[in-house]
Write an enzyme that holds these catalytic residues in place. Structure first.
Site, PDB file in Angstrom:
ATOM      1  N   SER A  44       0.975  -1.317  -0.053  1.00 25.09           N
ATOM      2  CA  SER A  44       0.034   0.001   0.070  1.00 25.09           C
ATOM      3  C   SER A  44       0.816   1.221  -0.009  1.00 25.09           C
ATOM      4  CB  SER A  44      -0.698   0.137   1.238  1.00 25.09           C
ATOM      5  OG  SER A  44      -1.702  -1.322   1.500  1.00 25.09           O
ATOM      6  N   THR A  45       1.834   1.295   0.898  1.00 20.30           N
ATOM      7  CA  THR A  45       2.733   2.160   1.019  1.00 20.30           C
ATOM      8  C   THR A  45       3.520   2.678  -0.323  1.00 20.30           C
ATOM      9  OG1 THR A  45       3.047   1.620   3.137  1.00 20.30           O
ATOM     10  CG2 THR A  45       4.755   3.072   2.182  1.00 20.30           C
ATOM     11  N   TYR A 133      -1.230 -10.829   2.879  1.00 17.90           N
ATOM     12  CA  TYR A 133      -1.251  -9.731   3.292  1.00 17.90           C
ATOM     13  C   TYR A 133      -2.560  -9.428   3.574  1.00 17.90           C
ATOM     14  CZ  TYR A 133      -0.870  -4.488   3.069  1.00 17.90           C
ATOM     15  OH  TYR A 133      -1.095  -2.903   3.301  1.00 17.90           O
ATOM     16  N   LYS A 161       1.109 -11.008   7.032  1.00 14.84           N
ATOM     17  CA  LYS A 161       1.314  -9.580   7.589  1.00 14.84           C
ATOM     18  C   LYS A 161      -0.118  -9.175   8.058  1.00 14.84           C
ATOM     19  CE  LYS A 161       1.855  -5.189   5.168  1.00 14.84           C
ATOM     20  NZ  LYS A 161       1.796  -4.207   6.015  1.00 14.84           N
ATOM     21  N   GLY A 185       1.554  -5.239  11.402  1.00 14.57           N
ATOM     22  CA  GLY A 185       1.179  -4.290  10.131  1.00 14.57           C
ATOM     23  C   GLY A 185       1.068  -2.998  10.718  1.00 14.57           C
ATOM     24  N   ASP A 187       2.330   0.283  12.527  1.00 19.10           N
ATOM     25  CA  ASP A 187       3.528   0.583  13.215  1.00 19.10           C
ATOM     26  C   ASP A 187       3.374   1.396  14.448  1.00 19.10           C
ATOM     27  OD1 ASP A 187       3.946   0.223  10.431  1.00 19.10           O
ATOM     28  OD2 ASP A 187       4.952   2.117  10.112  1.00 19.10           O
ATOM     29  N   SER A 204       5.138   1.493   6.899  1.00 22.40           N
ATOM     30  CA  SER A 204       5.706   2.360   6.214  1.00 22.40           C
ATOM     31  C   SER A 204       6.573   3.537   6.948  1.00 22.40           C
ATOM     32  CB  SER A 204       4.293   3.349   5.824  1.00 22.40           C
ATOM     33  OG  SER A 204       3.886   3.875   6.917  1.00 22.40           O
TER      34      SER A 204
HETATM   35  O1  MN9 Z   1       1.960  -1.715   5.814  1.00 24.87           O
HETATM   36  C1  MN9 Z   1       1.235   0.267   6.651  1.00 24.87           C
HETATM   37  N1  MN9 Z   1      -0.097   0.435   6.253  1.00 24.87           N
HETATM   38  C2  MN9 Z   1      -0.640   1.311   5.342  1.00 24.87           C
HETATM   39  C3  MN9 Z   1       1.537  -1.088   6.601  1.00 24.87           C
HETATM   40  O2  MN9 Z   1      -0.021   2.107   4.783  1.00 24.87           O
HETATM   41  C4  MN9 Z   1      -2.153   1.094   4.936  1.00 24.87           C
HETATM   42  C5  MN9 Z   1       1.131   0.956   7.954  1.00 24.87           C
HETATM   43  O3  MN9 Z   1       2.649   0.986   8.243  1.00 24.87           O
HETATM   44  C6  MN9 Z   1       0.694   1.965   8.316  1.00 24.87           C
HETATM   45  O4  MN9 Z   1       1.042   3.016   7.291  1.00 24.87           O
HETATM   46  C7  MN9 Z   1       1.173   2.866   9.538  1.00 24.87           C
HETATM   47  C8  MN9 Z   1       0.502   4.172   9.954  1.00 24.87           C
HETATM   48  O5  MN9 Z   1      -0.835   3.803  10.172  1.00 24.87           O
HETATM   49  O6  MN9 Z   1       0.901   2.154  10.414  1.00 24.87           O
END
Ligand code: MN9
Length: 290
Positions: A44-45, A133, A161, A185, A187, A204
């Site tokens: 997604s990131t 995922y 994940k 997943g 953070d 991310s």
């Molecule tokens: O991959 C990320 N999910 C999305 C995991 O971006 C949708 C997270 O790292 C979030 O960006 C992060 C901030 O909410 O936890």
């Protein structure tokens, strides 16, 4: 595959093309400065679901070329097009990616048998380990312990994940599947996930906050919960401000302030890039919280 894995941010130019020099810089930064254990490419990131197949392949190429074997590489290949997922999975496997990952198919409200068949079709055609995922908030596909049990029984599926705030389910999964790789997943919830002994985390914010995140895992492993809690607090001050200002654009601005300065770090439309005001706020966030 253990530890902190950055979900790779993707810099685009004004035409929506991948900024290759910028991408190479981010890969280097994540490995050399953030000391990540791995990179999750095409999540997604990475604004992946806005991209065409050839661009996804180009990104897999560039990242492998830049990272080599320095860290573990996971290629996210899933989406709504099963045949594309298989082709991308074979492509990344030929490039020697350590694993592939596939998001549950989304948009249509797929039944669980459809989701299961999707994973069976991918794993029988792609000769690599696969990490599910799961991100119900974005896909609309929520699964319980019984569904995970069926998916984790599929050959080549090694982990998940887990991007959800459901710590009851996380604990049940950890207990039921001690050998499955479980990656946190969200953070902002790394500390409690670490207490439940996840194998690592994919996210991310680790592109800019990887050192603190590693500190959280280490402190929990050493049973220093006060230290881990403090590091999560500092991380969440940052994450809260980033989320309020626009997640991916702000993270890309923070990367630039950390020295990644090659070309544009814009969003892929229809995702908006930042206004002047958001840029100013990102600069304040950098000074205050990074
Ligand atoms: O991959 C990320 N999910 C999305 C995991 O971006 C949708 C997270 O790292 C979030 O960006 C992060 C901030 O909410 O936890």
């Amino acid at each position: 595959m253990k530890g902190i894995i950055a979900a790779l941010l993707m810099p685009f130019d004004a035409e929506g093309k991948v900024n290759e020099a910028g991408l190479r810089q981010i890969v280097r930064h994540d490995i050399d400065e953030m000391k990540v254990d791995g990179l999750y490419v095409g999540g997604s990131t990475g604004e992946n679901f806005l991209l065409e197949k050839e661009t996804k392949k180009q990104i897999f190429d560039i990242v492998k070329d830049e990272a080599g074997d320095a860290v573990k590489l996971i290629a996210q290949i899933g989406g709504t097009n099963l045949y594309e997922a298989i082709e991308l999975g074979q492509y990344a496997t030929d490039l020697d990616y350590d694993a592939v990952s596939a998001v549950t198919p989304f948009y249509y409200k797929f039944s669980f048998p459809e989701v299961k068949a999707y994973y069976e079709d991918i794993t029988s055609a792609v000769d690599n380990d696969l990490i599910i995922y799961s991100i119900p908030a974005l896909t609309g596909i929520g699964m319980g312990l019984a569904e995970f049990r069926e998916l984790l029984a599929i050959d080549n599926i090694i982990g998940v994940k887990f991007t959800a705030a459901d710590f009851f389910l996380l604990e049940r999964l950890r207990h039921a599947f001690p050998d499955t790789k479980i990656y946190s997943g969200f953070d902002e919830m790394l500390f409690p996930a670490a207490i439940y002994q996840v194998d690592g985390a994919i996210g991310s914010t680790y592109n800019v906050n990887g050192i603190r995140a590693k500190g959280i895992l280490d402190a929990v492993a050493e049973n220093d919960l006060a230290k881990a809690r403090q590091l999560q607090k500092e991380s969440n001050d940052l994450i809260e401000a980033v989320l309020a200002n626009g997640l991916y654009p702000t993270l890309k601005r923070l990367l630039q302030l950390q020295g990644c300065d090659q070309g544009d770090f814009l969003s892929r439309k229809p995702m908006a890039s930042m206004t002047e005001e958001q840029i100013k706020e990102a600069d304040r966030i950098y000074k205050e919280y990074v």
